[in-house]
Design a protein around this motif. Structure first.
Motif, short mmCIF file in Angstrom:
data_model
loop_
_atom_site.label_atom_id
_atom_site.label_comp_id
_atom_site.label_asym_id
_atom_site.label_seq_id
_atom_site.Cartn_x
_atom_site.Cartn_y
_atom_site.Cartn_z
N GLU A 1 0.13 -13.20 -10.60
CA GLU A 1 0.63 -13.82 -11.82
C GLU A 1 1.12 -12.73 -12.79
O GLU A 1 2.17 -12.87 -13.41
CB GLU A 1 -0.52 -14.56 -12.49
N GLU A 2 0.35 -11.66 -12.88
CA GLU A 2 0.77 -10.57 -13.78
C GLU A 2 1.97 -9.82 -13.22
O GLU A 2 2.90 -9.50 -13.95
CB GLU A 2 -0.39 -9.61 -14.04
N PHE A 3 1.93 -9.53 -11.93
CA PHE A 3 3.08 -8.84 -11.32
C PHE A 3 4.36 -9.66 -11.52
O PHE A 3 5.41 -9.12 -11.81
CB PHE A 3 2.87 -8.62 -9.82
N ASN A 4 4.21 -10.98 -11.38
CA ASN A 4 5.40 -11.83 -11.50
C ASN A 4 6.02 -11.75 -12.88
O ASN A 4 7.24 -11.89 -13.03
CB ASN A 4 5.07 -13.27 -11.15
N LYS A 5 5.20 -11.53 -13.90
CA LYS A 5 5.77 -11.37 -15.24
C LYS A 5 6.68 -10.17 -15.28
O LYS A 5 7.77 -10.21 -15.86
CB LYS A 5 4.65 -11.20 -16.28
N THR A 6 6.24 -9.08 -14.63
CA THR A 6 7.08 -7.88 -14.59
C THR A 6 8.33 -8.14 -13.76
O THR A 6 9.44 -7.77 -14.15
CB THR A 6 6.28 -6.71 -13.97
N TYR A 7 8.14 -8.80 -12.61
CA TYR A 7 9.32 -9.10 -11.78
C TYR A 7 10.31 -9.99 -12.53
O TYR A 7 11.52 -9.80 -12.42
CB TYR A 7 8.88 -9.75 -10.46
N LEU B 1 10.78 -10.16 -15.73
CA LEU B 1 11.43 -9.33 -16.74
C LEU B 1 12.58 -8.53 -16.11
O LEU B 1 13.63 -8.34 -16.69
CB LEU B 1 10.38 -8.37 -17.32
N LEU B 2 12.35 -8.08 -14.87
CA LEU B 2 13.34 -7.27 -14.18
C LEU B 2 14.32 -8.11 -13.36
O LEU B 2 15.24 -7.58 -12.77
CB LEU B 2 12.64 -6.29 -13.23
N GLY B 3 14.10 -9.41 -13.32
CA GLY B 3 14.97 -10.28 -12.54
C GLY B 3 14.85 -10.07 -11.04
O GLY B 3 15.82 -10.16 -10.31
N ILE B 4 13.64 -9.79 -10.58
CA ILE B 4 13.43 -9.50 -9.16
C ILE B 4 12.72 -10.65 -8.45
O ILE B 4 11.72 -11.17 -8.94
CB ILE B 4 12.62 -8.20 -9.00
N LYS B 5 13.26 -11.02 -7.31
CA LYS B 5 12.61 -12.00 -6.45
C LYS B 5 12.51 -11.42 -5.05
O LYS B 5 13.34 -10.62 -4.65
CB LYS B 5 13.43 -13.29 -6.39
N PHE B 6 11.52 -11.82 -4.31
CA PHE B 6 11.38 -11.35 -2.92
C PHE B 6 11.59 -12.53 -1.98
O PHE B 6 11.27 -13.66 -2.32
CB PHE B 6 10.00 -10.75 -2.69
N ASP B 7 12.08 -12.24 -0.79
CA ASP B 7 12.17 -13.29 0.22
C ASP B 7 10.81 -13.53 0.84
O ASP B 7 10.50 -14.61 1.30
CB ASP B 7 13.18 -12.90 1.29
N ARG C 1 -1.68 2.71 -23.49
CA ARG C 1 -2.51 1.77 -24.24
C ARG C 1 -3.95 1.79 -23.80
O ARG C 1 -4.86 1.99 -24.56
CB ARG C 1 -1.94 0.37 -24.15
N LYS C 2 -4.15 1.55 -22.54
CA LYS C 2 -5.53 1.51 -22.05
C LYS C 2 -5.64 2.35 -20.80
O LYS C 2 -4.76 2.31 -19.96
CB LYS C 2 -5.93 0.07 -21.72
N GLY C 3 -6.70 3.08 -20.70
CA GLY C 3 -6.93 3.86 -19.49
C GLY C 3 -5.92 4.98 -19.40
O GLY C 3 -5.19 5.27 -20.34
N ASN C 4 -5.84 5.59 -18.23
CA ASN C 4 -4.91 6.71 -18.14
C ASN C 4 -3.70 6.43 -17.28
O ASN C 4 -3.10 7.31 -16.74
CB ASN C 4 -5.62 7.98 -17.70
N PHE C 5 -3.35 5.15 -17.14
CA PHE C 5 -2.07 4.88 -16.50
C PHE C 5 -1.13 4.27 -17.51
O PHE C 5 -1.54 3.66 -18.48
CB PHE C 5 -2.15 3.90 -15.34
N ILE C 6 0.14 4.45 -17.22
CA ILE C 6 1.13 3.83 -18.07
C ILE C 6 1.65 2.61 -17.34
O ILE C 6 2.11 2.70 -16.21
CB ILE C 6 2.24 4.83 -18.37
N LYS C 7 1.53 1.49 -18.00
CA LYS C 7 1.93 0.26 -17.32
C LYS C 7 3.42 0.04 -17.48
O LYS C 7 3.99 0.26 -18.54
CB LYS C 7 1.15 -0.91 -17.90
N LEU C 8 4.00 -0.44 -16.41
CA LEU C 8 5.44 -0.65 -16.40
C LEU C 8 5.87 -1.60 -17.51
O LEU C 8 6.87 -1.38 -18.19
CB LEU C 8 5.88 -1.16 -15.02
N ASP C 9 5.08 -2.65 -17.72
CA ASP C 9 5.39 -3.60 -18.78
C ASP C 9 5.49 -2.93 -20.14
O ASP C 9 6.38 -3.23 -20.94
CB ASP C 9 4.29 -4.65 -18.87
N ASP C 10 4.55 -2.02 -20.39
CA ASP C 10 4.56 -1.33 -21.68
C ASP C 10 5.83 -0.50 -21.83
O ASP C 10 6.44 -0.45 -22.89
CB ASP C 10 3.34 -0.40 -21.80
N VAL C 11 6.21 0.15 -20.73
CA VAL C 11 7.43 0.96 -20.77
C VAL C 11 8.65 0.08 -21.06
O VAL C 11 9.47 0.39 -21.92
CB VAL C 11 7.65 1.67 -19.41
N LEU C 12 8.72 -1.04 -20.35
CA LEU C 12 9.88 -1.91 -20.53
C LEU C 12 9.92 -2.45 -21.96
O LEU C 12 10.98 -2.47 -22.60
CB LEU C 12 9.84 -3.06 -19.51
#
Ligand code: ARG
Length: 560
Positions: free
Chosen positions: A229-235, A237-243, A369-380
């Motif tokens: 569900e969370e990954f799909n929000k990023t996808y 945003l990026l207009g990405i779909k998988f077959d 924001r949280k932890g030591n990774f940068i989330k793609l959503d935050d970057v976008l």
């Protein structure tokens, strides 16, 4: 024309010769050059002599002039001829321009994040590169299948289940589920490192999950769904779909078959209780583990099972995987072992790993924001808000500000990622990516928007019949035509080399050439023939800018 003319005239030599033909960067020296050096040996003549001789022999009305210069044949194509050729082809094909038809099936496996872990910037590159390659293969007419090979398998889920059992009720998983799952995971790891019995329970959980006990499978599914569900929000945003989104876990049933085939082919040896395949004969020193001493499969085993599945399901001709170069050895091993799976040779030959360099971050520029990774959503989202600032400054009255900022902000990140050769390590610098006057997508989008605004001012639609080719000899018009002509070549270069930057750089070139043209001539000239011809030309430019950007995964605003 271009290559074909030259090719015919040098007398139907081999494809290798055809491929030697190069574009000339400096238009005063010609359009295309043919180097005669490699023919020298075979013809027992110096390159200069060969070039002189050919230059005197070639006589073709489509060629304005040929010069023999230091062993090169420099061709000047008859301009009006090329202009007519290109514009007519475009006029006939329109949105099909540059497309081809192929019967081959190409699998593009990309993104493939791990569930219950944040979608961080490390997975950004595979996602963006893969999406661009997927689009381009598809545009070129290959039967293209986009696959997301989700990382959803492993003993860590035994731990997570334990953590969830202990503390699940403390967390509200309806928002930011992944962050909370990560928190539980960190907690259970801490506990397990102090208390051996906890670790034992985690192992049992994983065993039960592997044995498909419904309660455990249900928990795992819950984690997986929440992650997706969370990954799909990023996808989205990026207009990405998988077959196909198919996780590693789904291949666990295919493990035994992999082991059986390898055993039958005498490829398995036992080392410290583990089943391994020795690959020294394939020039790989590290053996590939197939089953660990406790009998469990590893990442590579599931990749092997996936190859069997994909060969049968898709009958692929090419199957490409996109990951960072830290997985180079893994794919070397997997592809080497694949040779021993009794597969038709084409499936083994078709395997291809595309690896890319790493991103480093410009210190302190991006908030973690949280932890030591940068989330793609935050970057976008950060990029979108930066884009908004820049746009507001330029055009405070713009309607649809949010929509435009989204297209510009996301486009900037995608384009920045796809602007250099994949193997290069990159410094991630949002401020550079978002500049309107650099080699960026906001620059291309801005040029596109400017063309669109001119086109809106022109009251009536211009048809190919309205174009007078001799009106397109001024300024950069002819260079624009040559660029339009090149579009299909560029797309083919992208898939030949697996390098999307050929397209990104081409689009920059097209946009800057347009901008030069715009400064040289008055598009909406009072001379109706001039006006129509120019309008027709820049309409094509705008359409190619748009198609090209869309192929990279970037959307175009109509105003900005
Ligand atoms: N999930 C893996 C990771 O995040 C990437 C998977 C790549 N694809 C594959 N077929 N192994 O590192």
């Amino acid at each position: 024309v271009r290559r074909q003319v030259v090719y015919d005239d040098i007398g139907g030599l081999t494809q290798g010769v055809y491929d030697l033909i190069k574009e000339i960067d400096d238009p005063s020296k010609g359009d295309y050059a043919f180097p005669c050096f490699s023919l020298s040996k075979e013809l027992h003549k110096s390159p200069v002599d060969i070039a002189n001789e050919l230059a005197s022999k070639i006589n073709d009305e489509r060629i304005e002039k040929i010069e023999s210069v230091n062993g090169y044949l420099n061709f000047f194509i008859q301009k009006e001829y090329l202009i007519k050729e290109v514009l007519t082809e475009y006029g006939n094909k329109r949105s099909d321009y540059g497309k081809e038809n192929h019967k081959e099936t190409v699998l593009v496996e990309y993104s493939s994040p791990n569930i219950c872990k944040p979608f961080h910037i490390g997975h950004m590159r595979t996602t963006l590169i893969g999406h661009a390659l997927y689009n381009i293969y598809k545009y070129l007419g290959y039967n293209t299948i986009g696959i997301n090979h989700l990382g959803d398998y492993g003993s860590q889920f035994g731990k997570l289940i334990e953590g969830y059992k202990l503390w699940g009720n403390e967390y509200d998983l309806s928002v930011d589920a992944i962050d909370k799952l990560v928190e539980m995971y960190v907690r259970i790891n801490a506990l397990a490192s102090e208390d051996e019995t906890v670790l034992e329970r985690c192992r049992e959980n994983f065993k039960k999950l592997e044995d498909k006990e419904p309660e455990y499978v249900a928990l795992w599914e819950k984690f997986r769904d929440l992650s997706l569900e969370e990954f799909n929000k990023t996808y989205d945003l990026l207009g990405i779909k998988f077959d196909s989104i198919k996780g590693e876990a789904s291949y666990s049933d295919g493990i035994d078959e992999v082991v059986n085939i390898l055993e039958k082919n005498n490829k398995i040896t036992i080392s410290e209780g583990a089943k391994i395949v020795d690959l020294t004969d394939d020039g790989i020193e590290t053996p590939c583990i197939i089953k660990k001493s406790d009998g469990s499969s590893i990442y590579a085993t599931r990749d092997l099972a996936a190859i069997l599945y994909r060969a049968r399901t898709y009958d692929y001709d090419k199957s490409i995987y996109i990951t960072g170069y830290e997985q180079d050895l893994h794919f070397k091993q997997v592809f080497a072992v694949a040779k021993y799976l009794d597969l038709d040779e084409k499936y083994v030959k078709g395997l291809e790993h595309i690896s890319y360099g790493l991103y480093s971050l410009k210190e302190g520029k991006m908030s973690t924001r949280k932890g030591n990774f940068i989330k793609l959503d935050d970057v976008l989202n950060e990029s979108i808000s930066k884009a908004k600032e820049v746009i507001l400054e330029k055009n405070p009255e713009l309607e649809d500000l949010d929509d435009v900022a989204k297209k510009v902000g996301i486009g900037a990140v995608i384009f920045g990622d796809l602007y250099n050769s994949l193997s290069k390590d990159e410094v991630f610098d949002l401020d550079e990516m978002i500049k309107f006057n650099g080699e960026t997508s906001p620059y291309i989008q801005y040029m596109y928007v400017r063309i669109r605004s001119i086109l809106r001012k022109n009251d009536k639609e211009v048809l190919l019949n309205d174009v007078k080719y001799d009106k397109l000899l001024e300024g950069q018009a002819y260079e624009l035509v040559k660029l339009i002509y090149k579009f299909n070549d560029v797309l083919n270069a992208v898939i030949d080399k697996n390098e999307p930057y050929f397209l990104s750089r081409y689009l920059i070139k097209l946009a800057t050439t347009y901008s030069e043209y715009y400064n040289e001539v008055k598009i909406l000239s009072d001379d109706i023939d001039e006006r129509n011809s120019r309008i027709y030309l820049i309409t094509i430019v705008s359409e190619i800018l748009k198609t090209g950007c869309n192929l990279l995964g970037i959307e175009m605003p109509e105003r900005m």
